[in-house]
Design an enzyme around this catalytic site. Structure first.
Site, PDB file in Angstrom:
ATOM      1  N   ASN A 275      -2.220  -6.162  -1.715  1.00  0.00           N
ATOM      2  CA  ASN A 275      -3.302  -5.986  -2.694  1.00  0.00           C
ATOM      3  C   ASN A 275      -2.842  -5.745  -4.129  1.00  0.00           C
ATOM      4  OD1 ASN A 275      -2.450  -3.546  -1.594  1.00  0.00           O
ATOM      5  ND2 ASN A 275      -4.354  -2.507  -2.083  1.00  0.00           N
TER       6      ASN A 275
ATOM      7  N   GLU B 181       1.629   5.296   3.416  1.00  0.00           N
ATOM      8  CA  GLU B 181       0.356   5.245   2.669  1.00  0.00           C
ATOM      9  C   GLU B 181      -0.494   4.222   3.400  1.00  0.00           C
ATOM     10  OE1 GLU B 181      -0.723   7.036   0.273  1.00  0.00           O
ATOM     11  OE2 GLU B 181       1.031   7.912  -0.689  1.00  0.00           O
TER      12      GLU B 181
ATOM     13  N   CYS C  26      -7.015   0.711  -0.770  1.00  0.00           N
ATOM     14  CA  CYS C  26      -7.050   1.770   0.254  1.00  0.00           C
ATOM     15  C   CYS C  26      -7.974   2.907  -0.161  1.00  0.00           C
ATOM     16  CB  CYS C  26      -5.657   2.304   0.458  1.00  0.00           C
ATOM     17  SG  CYS C  26      -4.918   2.844  -1.091  1.00  0.00           S
TER      18      CYS C  26
ATOM     19  N   GLU D 204       2.621  10.618  -3.024  1.00  0.00           N
ATOM     20  CA  GLU D 204       3.302   9.768  -4.006  1.00  0.00           C
ATOM     21  C   GLU D 204       2.760  10.049  -5.411  1.00  0.00           C
ATOM     22  OE1 GLU D 204       3.170   5.672  -2.647  1.00  0.00           O
ATOM     23  OE2 GLU D 204       4.805   6.102  -1.256  1.00  0.00           O
TER      24      GLU D 204
HETATM   25  N1  LIG Z   1      -2.779   4.341   1.149  1.00  0.00           N
HETATM   26  C1  LIG Z   1      -2.365   3.475   0.226  1.00  0.00           C
HETATM   27  O1  LIG Z   1      -1.825   3.852  -0.808  1.00  0.00           O
HETATM   28  C2  LIG Z   1      -2.576   1.989   0.440  1.00  0.00           C
HETATM   29  C3  LIG Z   1      -2.472   1.125  -0.647  1.00  0.00           C
HETATM   30  C4  LIG Z   1      -2.694  -0.218  -0.447  1.00  0.00           C
HETATM   31  C5  LIG Z   1      -3.014  -0.705   0.818  1.00  0.00           C
HETATM   32  N2  LIG Z   1      -3.117   0.139   1.867  1.00  0.00           N
HETATM   33  C6  LIG Z   1      -3.512  -0.368   3.192  1.00  0.00           C
HETATM   34  O2  LIG Z   1      -2.882  -1.620   3.479  1.00  0.00           O
HETATM   35  C7  LIG Z   1      -3.709  -2.405   4.323  1.00  0.00           C
HETATM   36  C8  LIG Z   1      -3.874  -3.804   3.777  1.00  0.00           C
HETATM   37  O3  LIG Z   1      -2.653  -4.400   3.527  1.00  0.00           O
HETATM   38  P1  LIG Z   1      -1.974  -5.426   4.562  1.00  0.00           P
HETATM   39  O4  LIG Z   1      -3.003  -6.201   5.294  1.00  0.00           O
HETATM   40  O5  LIG Z   1      -0.888  -6.135   3.818  1.00  0.00           O
HETATM   41  O6  LIG Z   1      -1.344  -4.385   5.599  1.00  0.00           O
HETATM   42  P2  LIG Z   1      -0.429  -4.690   6.863  1.00  0.00           P
HETATM   43  O7  LIG Z   1      -0.288  -3.399   7.568  1.00  0.00           O
HETATM   44  O8  LIG Z   1      -0.907  -5.862   7.630  1.00  0.00           O
HETATM   45  O9  LIG Z   1       0.964  -5.148   6.234  1.00  0.00           O
HETATM   46  C9  LIG Z   1       1.688  -4.308   5.344  1.00  0.00           C
HETATM   47  C10 LIG Z   1       3.156  -4.707   5.381  1.00  0.00           C
HETATM   48  O10 LIG Z   1       3.684  -4.358   6.666  1.00  0.00           O
HETATM   49  C11 LIG Z   1       4.387  -5.474   7.229  1.00  0.00           C
HETATM   50  N3  LIG Z   1       4.311  -5.362   8.689  1.00  0.00           N
HETATM   51  C12 LIG Z   1       3.333  -5.823   9.512  1.00  0.00           C
HETATM   52  N4  LIG Z   1       3.611  -5.482  10.794  1.00  0.00           N
HETATM   53  C13 LIG Z   1       4.781  -4.800  10.782  1.00  0.00           C
HETATM   54  C14 LIG Z   1       5.567  -4.160  11.794  1.00  0.00           C
HETATM   55  N5  LIG Z   1       5.221  -4.193  13.066  1.00  0.00           N
HETATM   56  N6  LIG Z   1       6.698  -3.507  11.407  1.00  0.00           N
HETATM   57  C15 LIG Z   1       7.062  -3.458  10.096  1.00  0.00           C
HETATM   58  N7  LIG Z   1       6.356  -4.052   9.107  1.00  0.00           N
HETATM   59  C16 LIG Z   1       5.237  -4.707   9.441  1.00  0.00           C
HETATM   60  C17 LIG Z   1       3.675  -6.672   6.645  1.00  0.00           C
HETATM   61  O11 LIG Z   1       4.497  -7.812   6.730  1.00  0.00           O
HETATM   62  C18 LIG Z   1       3.403  -6.217   5.218  1.00  0.00           C
HETATM   63  O12 LIG Z   1       4.544  -6.394   4.398  1.00  0.00           O
HETATM   64  C19 LIG Z   1      -5.038  -1.677   4.390  1.00  0.00           C
HETATM   65  O13 LIG Z   1      -5.175  -0.984   5.604  1.00  0.00           O
HETATM   66  C20 LIG Z   1      -4.959  -0.701   3.221  1.00  0.00           C
HETATM   67  O14 LIG Z   1      -5.786   0.407   3.328  1.00  0.00           O
HETATM   68  C21 LIG Z   1      -2.899   1.475   1.702  1.00  0.00           C
END
Ligand SMILES: NC(=O)c1ccc[n+]([C@@H]2O[C@H](COP(=O)([O-])OP(=O)(O)OC[C@H]3O[C@@H](n4cnc5c(N)ncnc54)[C@H](O)[C@@H]3O)[C@@H](O)[C@H]2O)c1
Length: 501
Positions: free
Chosen positions: A162, A258, A293, A471
């Site tokens: 995002n 996060e 998020c 953070e």
């Molecule tokens: N709390 C925060 O600060 C914050 C900020 C932004 C986004 N988010 C969260 O991120 C999510 C959306 O982003 P997304 O769809 O890219 O998330 P995602 O969890 O699908 O992917 C995030 C990252 O993790 C990697 N990944 C996926 N499976 C993995 C595994 N088994 N082991 C290690 N790495 C793996 C992906 O390739 C990607 O780089 C939402 O749930 C959102 O709330 C949280």
């Protein structure tokens, strides 16, 4: 809005599409590549390396060597380099914003704000390098006992789609400031701005200190499980958080997580309906289609002001009009991918089927210029009940679920009923009530008569399933350090006694 005309996209895209480690561009060992599509237009953005487990291991080994050198660079020297990185980000903000607009769908003008945030984070942590302090512990005249903080080693940063560039540049600030080496895995949907960032900072850091491995889950799994990765930091979804914890368990790795949110905005009867409506729209982060998020995607509005808020809300949402992400005047971008787009439409369908009242939006915009892209109008449902899917699950899309309430106790129970706990926004003029509510809600970051904003220096992070750690503050820097205690015996040698267990 940027004053100069936007450069053509082809002129700003990264030339390198491979991996960057050991201070050089590297081909993926198994030759994997993946196609990239612009979510706003459906156009091809070319290919990018799709690294696998062996590539990730090679990058980790390079980072180990980089760490051995970087940890001994004097803290104020490290700070100077971080500040230079911040300046590079500022100088190239427009190009980086344009790349992200094309690759992840967020509007280019808003992405300039991401560049501001990333450079501010680099400057902020540069200013904290000497705050990695230890302490001395009094042990009497014949001993000196002190603790010192050391960097942990190789830190893996696994990033979501995002805010691709902001996370790549801004979230390496704390681990690098503390003297760690980093291996960054950018989001598979939008890796191009991270590659451009790597090109821009090439040669600034010693070899192996900054490494970038574009790839998918396989790379993330190696980073989370590898014995030579000392710490893993993930920004992502809750299921990925669980997977990373499992992968990291074997090596007992510390982590920062996060994760997701299903955050509440609570309005009391004394709140101004127009301000509440504006806050509801702003809190949804419609600019990047609610893909945030911290979005307050559940509105709890007191019955006395409920209809008045809904009436203003249509107008507040109209400020966000889906448009081509690379156009400077666009106020709301595209959903990152067809998969996410389909998922969001499925949630909208479920809300209709379960009987929620559609207030505005609800589908793809009619503008023919947007026909090929993944666009969804700002969408608001009212009369949402707790059992509906849109009341409980993180949508990560531009869909706001609103309910009215009369009993404060029942409303607070519902606010806390979800397993997430990231943010909460409270609207009232009554300070006692605001403070009481802030204490009661299960969230890590609470606004009163404010919404959406982050404040550098103030700890951001979640409770419950929304994550571990904080953070954007000193604690983030300290999380990338570990304490070592050192005891020095002084004076004449004495017989050993009272040895510890
Ligand atoms: N709390 C925060 O600060 C914050 C900020 C932004 C986004 N988010 C969260 O991120 C999510 C959306 O982003 P997304 O769809 O890219 O998330 P995602 O969890 O699908 O992917 C995030 C990252 O993790 C990697 N990944 C996926 N499976 C993995 C595994 N088994 N082991 C290690 N790495 C793996 C992906 O390739 C990607 O780089 C939402 O749930 C959102 O709330 C949280």
């Amino acid at each position: 809005m940027p004053s100069d005309p936007m450069p053509p996209l082809g002129a700003v895209l990264p030339r390198h599409r491979d991996l960057y480690y050991a201070g050089a561009w590297q081909r993926p060992l198994a030759g994997g590549v993946t196609d990239l599509t612009s979510p706003g237009t459906g156009e091809s953005l070319g290919t990018v390396a799709d690294a696998d487990a062996t590539d990730a291991e090679a990058a980790i080994l390079a980072a180990r060597r980089g760490f051995a050198e970087w940890r001994d660079v004097a803290p104020l020297e490290r700070a100077k380099i971080l500040r230079r990185m911040a300046q590079i980000v500022r100088d190239n903000a427009r190009d980086l914003a344009l790349i992200d607009a094309a690759d992840c769908g967020n509007p280019v003008t808003a992405m300039l704000g991401d560049a501001d945030i990333a450079s501010a984070q680099l400057d902020f942590f540069a200013g904290l390098v000497t705050e990695m302090k230890g302490a001395s512990i009094p042990m009497g005249p014949n001993a000196v006992n002190f603790s010192m903080r050391e960097p942990r080693g190789v830190v893996a940063k696994i990033l979501p789609f995002n805010h691709p560039f902001m996370f790549c540049a801004g979230k390496i600030a704390a681990p690098l400031a503390a003297g760690n080496a980093v291996v960054v895995k950018p989001p598979e949907q939008a890796p191009l701005s991270s590659l451009r960032f790597a090109e821009l900072i090439e040669g600034l850091l010693p070899e192996g200190v900054f490494n970038l491995v574009p790839g998918g889950r396989a790379v993330g799994e190696v980073l989370a499980s590898h014995r030579h990765v000392a710490m893993v930091s993930l920004i992502g979804s809750v299921p990925t958080g669980r997977a990373v914890m499992r992968s990291a368990a074997e090596t007992i790795k510390p982590m920062l997580l996060e994760l997701g949110g299903k955050n509440a905005l609570i309005a009391f009867p004394d709140a101004d309906p127009r301000r509440v409506a504006t806050a509801l729209a702003a809190g949804m982060n419609f600019t990047w289609c609610g893909q945030s998020c911290g979005s307050t995607s559940r509105g709890f509005i007191h019955a006395d002001i409920y209809e008045a808020v809904l009436a203003h809300l249509r107008e507040a949402c109209a400020a966000y009009r889906p448009g081509l992400p690379t156009h400077a005047e666009t106020t709301m971008g595209a959903i990152v991918s067809r998969t996410q787009y389909d998922r969001i439409l499925d949630f909208i369908g479920s809300a209709r089927a379960e009987g929620a009242r559609l207030v505005t939006g609800g589908g793809h915009p009619a503008d023919p210029a947007l026909a090929e892209g993944c666009f969804v109008e700002p969408t608001v449902f009212a009369d949402v009940t707790p059992s509906m899917r849109i009341a409980r699950e993180e949508i990560f899309g531009p869909v706001l679920a609103i309910a009215s309430w009369t009993s404060e106790a029942a409303m607070l129970e519902e606010v806390n009923a979800v397993d997430y706990g990231l943010t909460c926004s409270i609207w009232t003029q009554d300070l006692d009530r605001a403070h009481r509510t802030a204490r009661t809600v299960e969230a890590g970051f609470v606004w009163i008569n404010e919404v959406s904003k982050h404040f550098l220096g103030a700890p951001f992070g979640g409770v419950k399933l929304s994550g571990l750690g904080r953070e954007e503050c000193l604690e983030e820097l300290l999380a990338y350090t570990q304490e070592k205690n050192i005891h020095i015996a002084l004076g004449p040698a004495r017989p050993l006694c009272g040895a510890g267990a």
